[in-house]
Design a protein around this motif. Structure first.
Motif, PDB file in Angstrom:
ATOM      1  N   GLU A  37       0.835  -1.201   0.000  1.00  0.00           N
ATOM      2  CA  GLU A  37       0.000   0.000   0.000  1.00  0.00           C
ATOM      3  C   GLU A  37       0.870   1.252   0.000  1.00  0.00           C
ATOM      4  O   GLU A  37       2.080   1.183   0.168  1.00  0.00           O
ATOM      5  CB  GLU A  37      -0.893   0.017   1.246  1.00  0.00           C
ATOM      6  N   SER A  38       0.215   2.377  -0.170  1.00  0.00           N
ATOM      7  CA  SER A  38       0.858   3.701  -0.143  1.00  0.00           C
ATOM      8  C   SER A  38       1.868   3.893  -1.261  1.00  0.00           C
ATOM      9  O   SER A  38       2.861   4.603  -1.099  1.00  0.00           O
ATOM     10  CB  SER A  38       1.525   3.971   1.206  1.00  0.00           C
ATOM     11  N   ALA A  39       1.616   3.269  -2.409  1.00  0.00           N
ATOM     12  CA  ALA A  39       2.463   3.498  -3.573  1.00  0.00           C
ATOM     13  C   ALA A  39       2.007   4.791  -4.249  1.00  0.00           C
ATOM     14  O   ALA A  39       0.837   5.160  -4.188  1.00  0.00           O
ATOM     15  CB  ALA A  39       2.351   2.335  -4.552  1.00  0.00           C
ATOM     16  N   LYS A  40       2.939   5.479  -4.879  1.00  0.00           N
ATOM     17  CA  LYS A  40       2.605   6.674  -5.645  1.00  0.00           C
ATOM     18  C   LYS A  40       1.896   6.225  -6.921  1.00  0.00           C
ATOM     19  O   LYS A  40       2.282   5.225  -7.528  1.00  0.00           O
ATOM     20  CB  LYS A  40       3.869   7.457  -5.992  1.00  0.00           C
ATOM     21  N   ILE A  41       0.877   6.955  -7.292  1.00  0.00           N
ATOM     22  CA  ILE A  41       0.161   6.652  -8.530  1.00  0.00           C
ATOM     23  C   ILE A  41       0.125   7.921  -9.377  1.00  0.00           C
ATOM     24  O   ILE A  41      -0.142   9.010  -8.875  1.00  0.00           O
ATOM     25  CB  ILE A  41      -1.262   6.123  -8.239  1.00  0.00           C
ATOM     26  N   GLU A  42       0.438   7.759 -10.662  1.00  0.00           N
ATOM     27  CA  GLU A  42       0.350   8.870 -11.603  1.00  0.00           C
ATOM     28  C   GLU A  42      -0.458   8.412 -12.803  1.00  0.00           C
ATOM     29  O   GLU A  42      -0.161   7.370 -13.393  1.00  0.00           O
ATOM     30  CB  GLU A  42       1.727   9.345 -12.052  1.00  0.00           C
ATOM     31  N   ILE A  43      -1.467   9.187 -13.149  1.00  0.00           N
ATOM     32  CA  ILE A  43      -2.327   8.854 -14.282  1.00  0.00           C
ATOM     33  C   ILE A  43      -2.080   9.874 -15.383  1.00  0.00           C
ATOM     34  O   ILE A  43      -2.174  11.084 -15.157  1.00  0.00           O
ATOM     35  CB  ILE A  43      -3.811   8.856 -13.871  1.00  0.00           C
ATOM     36  N   LYS A  44      -1.752   9.361 -16.577  1.00  0.00           N
ATOM     37  CA  LYS A  44      -1.522  10.217 -17.746  1.00  0.00           C
ATOM     38  C   LYS A  44      -2.542   9.873 -18.816  1.00  0.00           C
ATOM     39  O   LYS A  44      -2.879   8.706 -19.016  1.00  0.00           O
ATOM     40  CB  LYS A  44      -0.115  10.014 -18.306  1.00  0.00           C
ATOM     41  N   ASN A  45      -3.015  10.899 -19.525  1.00  0.00           N
ATOM     42  CA  ASN A  45      -3.951  10.664 -20.621  1.00  0.00           C
ATOM     43  C   ASN A  45      -3.190  10.263 -21.877  1.00  0.00           C
ATOM     44  O   ASN A  45      -1.957  10.153 -21.860  1.00  0.00           O
ATOM     45  CB  ASN A  45      -4.846  11.886 -20.852  1.00  0.00           C
ATOM     46  N   SER A  46      -3.895  10.054 -22.975  1.00  0.00           N
ATOM     47  CA  SER A  46      -3.255   9.577 -24.207  1.00  0.00           C
ATOM     48  C   SER A  46      -2.289  10.594 -24.800  1.00  0.00           C
ATOM     49  O   SER A  46      -1.422  10.237 -25.591  1.00  0.00           O
ATOM     50  CB  SER A  46      -4.315   9.179 -25.235  1.00  0.00           C
ATOM     51  N   ALA A  47      -2.403  11.876 -24.399  1.00  0.00           N
ATOM     52  CA  ALA A  47      -1.484  12.911 -24.871  1.00  0.00           C
ATOM     53  C   ALA A  47      -0.228  12.966 -24.003  1.00  0.00           C
ATOM     54  O   ALA A  47       0.673  13.757 -24.259  1.00  0.00           O
ATOM     55  CB  ALA A  47      -2.183  14.270 -24.875  1.00  0.00           C
ATOM     56  N   GLY A  48      -0.176  12.137 -22.947  1.00  0.00           N
ATOM     57  CA  GLY A  48       0.978  12.116 -22.067  1.00  0.00           C
ATOM     58  C   GLY A  48       0.931  13.150 -20.950  1.00  0.00           C
ATOM     59  O   GLY A  48       1.898  13.320 -20.216  1.00  0.00           O
ATOM     60  N   GLN A  49      -0.213  13.826 -20.805  1.00  0.00           N
ATOM     61  CA  GLN A  49      -0.359  14.833 -19.752  1.00  0.00           C
ATOM     62  C   GLN A  49      -0.759  14.156 -18.452  1.00  0.00           C
ATOM     63  O   GLN A  49      -1.661  13.324 -18.430  1.00  0.00           O
ATOM     64  CB  GLN A  49      -1.423  15.858 -20.133  1.00  0.00           C
ATOM     65  N   SER A  50      -0.105  14.546 -17.378  1.00  0.00           N
ATOM     66  CA  SER A  50      -0.441  14.012 -16.063  1.00  0.00           C
ATOM     67  C   SER A  50      -1.754  14.639 -15.602  1.00  0.00           C
ATOM     68  O   SER A  50      -1.864  15.865 -15.523  1.00  0.00           O
ATOM     69  CB  SER A  50       0.680  14.318 -15.075  1.00  0.00           C
ATOM     70  N   ILE A  51      -2.746  13.800 -15.318  1.00  0.00           N
ATOM     71  CA  ILE A  51      -4.051  14.328 -14.894  1.00  0.00           C
ATOM     72  C   ILE A  51      -4.361  14.020 -13.434  1.00  0.00           C
ATOM     73  O   ILE A  51      -5.290  14.579 -12.868  1.00  0.00           O
ATOM     74  CB  ILE A  51      -5.191  13.811 -15.795  1.00  0.00           C
ATOM     75  N   HIS A  52      -3.565  13.130 -12.817  1.00  0.00           N
ATOM     76  CA  HIS A  52      -3.755  12.831 -11.394  1.00  0.00           C
ATOM     77  C   HIS A  52      -2.471  12.250 -10.820  1.00  0.00           C
ATOM     78  O   HIS A  52      -1.843  11.392 -11.430  1.00  0.00           O
ATOM     79  CB  HIS A  52      -4.897  11.831 -11.183  1.00  0.00           C
ATOM     80  N   VAL A  53      -2.094  12.764  -9.652  1.00  0.00           N
ATOM     81  CA  VAL A  53      -0.984  12.204  -8.895  1.00  0.00           C
ATOM     82  C   VAL A  53      -1.491  12.012  -7.479  1.00  0.00           C
ATOM     83  O   VAL A  53      -2.105  12.911  -6.906  1.00  0.00           O
ATOM     84  CB  VAL A  53       0.250  13.131  -8.908  1.00  0.00           C
ATOM     85  N   GLY A  54      -1.275  10.833  -6.924  1.00  0.00           N
ATOM     86  CA  GLY A  54      -1.762  10.555  -5.577  1.00  0.00           C
ATOM     87  C   GLY A  54      -1.076   9.346  -5.004  1.00  0.00           C
ATOM     88  O   GLY A  54       0.026   8.977  -5.414  1.00  0.00           O
ATOM     89  N   GLN A  55      -1.745   8.723  -4.038  1.00  0.00           N
ATOM     90  CA  GLN A  55      -1.202   7.579  -3.335  1.00  0.00           C
ATOM     91  C   GLN A  55      -2.292   6.524  -3.188  1.00  0.00           C
ATOM     92  O   GLN A  55      -3.456   6.861  -2.979  1.00  0.00           O
ATOM     93  CB  GLN A  55      -0.714   8.048  -1.960  1.00  0.00           C
ATOM     94  N   THR A  56      -1.918   5.259  -3.307  1.00  0.00           N
ATOM     95  CA  THR A  56      -2.889   4.183  -3.178  1.00  0.00           C
ATOM     96  C   THR A  56      -3.188   3.919  -1.714  1.00  0.00           C
ATOM     97  O   THR A  56      -2.311   4.138  -0.880  1.00  0.00           O
ATOM     98  CB  THR A  56      -2.374   2.884  -3.825  1.00  0.00           C
ATOM     99  N   PRO A  57      -4.362   3.458  -1.401  1.00  0.00           N
ATOM    100  CA  PRO A  57      -5.531   3.265  -2.266  1.00  0.00           C
ATOM    101  C   PRO A  57      -6.208   4.604  -2.562  1.00  0.00           C
ATOM    102  O   PRO A  57      -6.187   5.513  -1.739  1.00  0.00           O
ATOM    103  CB  PRO A  57      -6.439   2.371  -1.436  1.00  0.00           C
ATOM    104  N   THR A  58      -6.791   4.713  -3.737  1.00  0.00           N
ATOM    105  CA  THR A  58      -7.477   5.935  -4.130  1.00  0.00           C
ATOM    106  C   THR A  58      -8.554   5.621  -5.156  1.00  0.00           C
ATOM    107  O   THR A  58      -8.528   4.585  -5.792  1.00  0.00           O
ATOM    108  CB  THR A  58      -6.483   6.967  -4.705  1.00  0.00           C
ATOM    109  N   THR A  59      -9.496   6.539  -5.282  1.00  0.00           N
ATOM    110  CA  THR A  59     -10.498   6.449  -6.345  1.00  0.00           C
ATOM    111  C   THR A  59     -10.399   7.715  -7.173  1.00  0.00           C
ATOM    112  O   THR A  59     -10.199   8.804  -6.634  1.00  0.00           O
ATOM    113  CB  THR A  59     -11.926   6.305  -5.799  1.00  0.00           C
ATOM    114  N   VAL A  60     -10.516   7.556  -8.478  1.00  0.00           N
ATOM    115  CA  VAL A  60     -10.381   8.678  -9.401  1.00  0.00           C
ATOM    116  C   VAL A  60     -11.493   8.584 -10.434  1.00  0.00           C
ATOM    117  O   VAL A  60     -11.787   7.504 -10.944  1.00  0.00           O
ATOM    118  CB  VAL A  60      -9.002   8.651 -10.115  1.00  0.00           C
ATOM    119  N   THR A  61     -12.105   9.716 -10.754  1.00  0.00           N
ATOM    120  CA  THR A  61     -13.130   9.770 -11.787  1.00  0.00           C
ATOM    121  C   THR A  61     -12.474  10.220 -13.091  1.00  0.00           C
ATOM    122  O   THR A  61     -11.852  11.283 -13.144  1.00  0.00           O
ATOM    123  CB  THR A  61     -14.262  10.738 -11.383  1.00  0.00           C
TER     124      THR A  61
END
Length: 167
Positions: A37-61
């Motif tokens: 647990e508590s791993a860093k999470i980074e979500i990037k869209n298809s253009a490579g832009q970071s849209i969310h940075v957080g820590q697990t566990p998490t929920t993202v819309t």
């Protein structure tokens, strides 16, 4: 005249909706967990832009569409000191509710509303779990975590090293 205006507004509203738009919407909430647990999470869209940075566990819309008749695609990177980073790709697939337009939404929902809003897509699975492997050069010494996961969520190379305990 007022009755005609109200009737035309209602019928316009009915024609401008799509089945998937009504039932599922244009966004979807996903849950991200990791072992440990508590791993860093980074979500990037298809253009490579970071849209969310957080820590697990998490929920993202996340938005399900990336344009007209184009599903969204995201790269989710899990990382933690002492562990190898893991990247998971999540891509929208056509939702069964989209075909409800044949009966309920008509051509407007089938060809305009749902494709334009992205409501015609869905992400599966909705719960994404990443199992991070410890790196040899920096094994964690203070993190003592017990994680219970289903065997089908554990990578094949990790399962190959697993030892069954019978008691």
């Amino acid at each position: 005249m007022n009755k005609l205006l109200v009737a035309s507004m209602i019928s316009t509203t009915m024609l401008m909706t799509g089945c998937a738009s009504i039932i599922k919407g244009s966004t979807q909430t996903l849950t991200f967990t990791s072992v440990p647990e508590s791993a860093k999470i980074e979500i990037k869209n298809s253009a490579g832009q970071s849209i969310h940075v957080g820590q697990t566990p998490t929920t993202v819309t996340l938005k399900k569409g990336a344009g007209y008749f184009k599903p969204a695609e995201y790269q989710i990177t899990f990382s933690k000191d002492g562990f190898a980073a893991k990247t998971v790709v999540v891509k929208g697939t056509i939702s069964g509710w989209y075909f409800g337009n044949i009966i309920f939404g008509g051509l407007i929902g089938l060809l305009a509303v749902d494709p334009a809003t992205g409501a015609m897509y869905s992400f599966k699975p909705e719960d994404i779990n990443a199992v991070l492997e410890a790196t040899a050069e920096k094994m964690p010494t203070t993190d003592k975590t017990l994680a219970v996961v289903f065997t089908d969520q554990v990578p094949q190379d990790v399962m190959a090293r697993a030892i069954q305990i019978n008691k």
